[in-house]
Design a protein around this motif. Sequence first.
Motif, PDB file in Angstrom:
ATOM      1  N   ALA A 126     -82.728  10.140  -6.341  1.00 38.38           N
ATOM      2  CA  ALA A 126     -82.600   8.617  -6.057  1.00 38.38           C
ATOM      3  C   ALA A 126     -83.132   7.962  -7.423  1.00 38.38           C
ATOM      4  O   ALA A 126     -82.748   6.784  -7.685  1.00 38.38           O
ATOM      5  CB  ALA A 126     -83.366   8.127  -4.870  1.00 38.38           C
ATOM      6  N   LEU A 127     -84.372   8.325  -7.940  1.00 37.83           N
ATOM      7  CA  LEU A 127     -84.812   7.795  -9.014  1.00 37.83           C
ATOM      8  C   LEU A 127     -83.855   7.806 -10.336  1.00 37.83           C
ATOM      9  O   LEU A 127     -83.427   6.518 -10.813  1.00 37.83           O
ATOM     10  CB  LEU A 127     -86.023   8.310  -9.571  1.00 37.83           C
ATOM     11  N   PHE A 128     -83.204   8.667 -10.443  1.00 40.61           N
ATOM     12  CA  PHE A 128     -82.202   8.667 -11.553  1.00 40.61           C
ATOM     13  C   PHE A 128     -80.970   7.999 -11.291  1.00 40.61           C
ATOM     14  O   PHE A 128     -80.342   7.231 -12.054  1.00 40.61           O
ATOM     15  CB  PHE A 128     -81.783  10.028 -12.032  1.00 40.61           C
ATOM     16  N   ARG A 129     -80.581   7.828 -10.173  1.00 38.60           N
ATOM     17  CA  ARG A 129     -79.331   7.028  -9.674  1.00 38.60           C
ATOM     18  C   ARG A 129     -79.794   5.568  -9.781  1.00 38.60           C
ATOM     19  O   ARG A 129     -79.096   4.729 -10.467  1.00 38.60           O
ATOM     20  CB  ARG A 129     -78.723   6.933  -8.186  1.00 38.60           C
ATOM     21  N   ALA A 144     -82.124   4.458 -11.817  1.00 39.11           N
ATOM     22  CA  ALA A 144     -82.295   4.014 -13.266  1.00 39.11           C
ATOM     23  C   ALA A 144     -80.972   3.871 -13.982  1.00 39.11           C
ATOM     24  O   ALA A 144     -80.527   2.954 -14.819  1.00 39.11           O
ATOM     25  CB  ALA A 144     -82.937   5.057 -13.975  1.00 39.11           C
ATOM     26  N   ALA A 145     -79.883   4.757 -13.539  1.00 40.10           N
ATOM     27  CA  ALA A 145     -78.509   4.585 -14.248  1.00 40.10           C
ATOM     28  C   ALA A 145     -77.623   3.317 -13.833  1.00 40.10           C
ATOM     29  O   ALA A 145     -77.397   2.507 -14.572  1.00 40.10           O
ATOM     30  CB  ALA A 145     -77.862   5.550 -13.549  1.00 40.10           C
ATOM     31  N   ASP A 146     -78.003   2.929 -12.461  1.00 38.19           N
ATOM     32  CA  ASP A 146     -77.598   1.457 -11.972  1.00 38.19           C
ATOM     33  C   ASP A 146     -78.391   0.513 -12.848  1.00 38.19           C
ATOM     34  O   ASP A 146     -77.573  -0.624 -13.165  1.00 38.19           O
ATOM     35  CB  ASP A 146     -77.754   1.406 -10.504  1.00 38.19           C
ATOM     36  N   TYR A 147     -79.432   0.491 -13.033  1.00 38.97           N
ATOM     37  CA  TYR A 147     -80.287  -0.450 -13.894  1.00 38.97           C
ATOM     38  C   TYR A 147     -79.856  -0.447 -15.268  1.00 38.97           C
ATOM     39  O   TYR A 147     -79.305  -1.618 -15.743  1.00 38.97           O
ATOM     40  CB  TYR A 147     -81.626  -0.205 -14.018  1.00 38.97           C
ATOM     41  N   LEU A 148     -79.388   0.557 -15.915  1.00 36.11           N
ATOM     42  CA  LEU A 148     -78.864   0.693 -17.305  1.00 36.11           C
ATOM     43  C   LEU A 148     -77.389   0.253 -17.373  1.00 36.11           C
ATOM     44  O   LEU A 148     -77.247  -0.237 -18.393  1.00 36.11           O
ATOM     45  CB  LEU A 148     -79.238   1.917 -17.846  1.00 36.11           C
ATOM     46  N   ASP A 149     -76.734   0.469 -16.354  1.00 37.87           N
ATOM     47  CA  ASP A 149     -75.521   0.336 -16.561  1.00 37.87           C
ATOM     48  C   ASP A 149     -74.976  -0.313 -15.131  1.00 37.87           C
ATOM     49  O   ASP A 149     -74.222   0.456 -14.346  1.00 37.87           O
ATOM     50  CB  ASP A 149     -74.623   1.612 -17.000  1.00 37.87           C
ATOM     51  N   PRO A 150     -75.211  -1.693 -14.672  1.00 36.49           N
ATOM     52  CA  PRO A 150     -74.827  -2.038 -13.420  1.00 36.49           C
ATOM     53  C   PRO A 150     -73.124  -2.147 -13.264  1.00 36.49           C
ATOM     54  O   PRO A 150     -73.010  -2.278 -12.037  1.00 36.49           O
ATOM     55  CB  PRO A 150     -75.571  -3.485 -13.521  1.00 36.49           C
ATOM     56  N   ASP A 171     -70.865  -0.112 -14.071  1.00 36.60           N
ATOM     57  CA  ASP A 171     -70.363   1.203 -13.807  1.00 36.60           C
ATOM     58  C   ASP A 171     -69.969   1.439 -12.334  1.00 36.60           C
ATOM     59  O   ASP A 171     -70.542   1.016 -11.344  1.00 36.60           O
ATOM     60  CB  ASP A 171     -71.598   2.397 -14.216  1.00 36.60           C
ATOM     61  N   THR A 172     -68.630   1.643 -12.142  1.00 36.20           N
ATOM     62  CA  THR A 172     -68.174   1.927 -10.763  1.00 36.20           C
ATOM     63  C   THR A 172     -67.979   3.224 -10.400  1.00 36.20           C
ATOM     64  O   THR A 172     -67.153   3.448  -9.387  1.00 36.20           O
ATOM     65  CB  THR A 172     -67.081   0.859 -10.689  1.00 36.20           C
ATOM     66  N   ASP A 173     -68.477   4.175 -11.087  1.00 37.41           N
ATOM     67  CA  ASP A 173     -67.886   5.793 -10.753  1.00 37.41           C
ATOM     68  C   ASP A 173     -68.781   6.171  -9.444  1.00 37.41           C
ATOM     69  O   ASP A 173     -68.383   7.045  -8.885  1.00 37.41           O
ATOM     70  CB  ASP A 173     -68.501   6.570 -11.821  1.00 37.41           C
ATOM     71  N   GLY A 174     -69.881   5.453  -8.962  1.00 39.19           N
ATOM     72  CA  GLY A 174     -70.669   5.691  -7.984  1.00 39.19           C
ATOM     73  C   GLY A 174     -70.328   5.293  -6.873  1.00 39.19           C
ATOM     74  O   GLY A 174     -70.111   4.915  -5.762  1.00 39.19           O
TER      75      GLY A 174
END
Length: 53
Positions: free
Chosen positions: A37-40, A42-48, A50-53
Amino acid sequence: MSDTVRLPVRVRTGDGPETEIGTIELEGPDARPALAALFRAAADYLDPQDTDG
């Protein structure tokens, strides 16, 4: 599967070399889902955008 997660902690300043400064150990059945959950987040924060998830 073990309930212990070990993560090396590394830092880098500028273009300098990476230095390992320690290790974080998390234990318990919630460690892996919490890290995921933390890494997800962080990824969302760095690349909001991104629509892969």
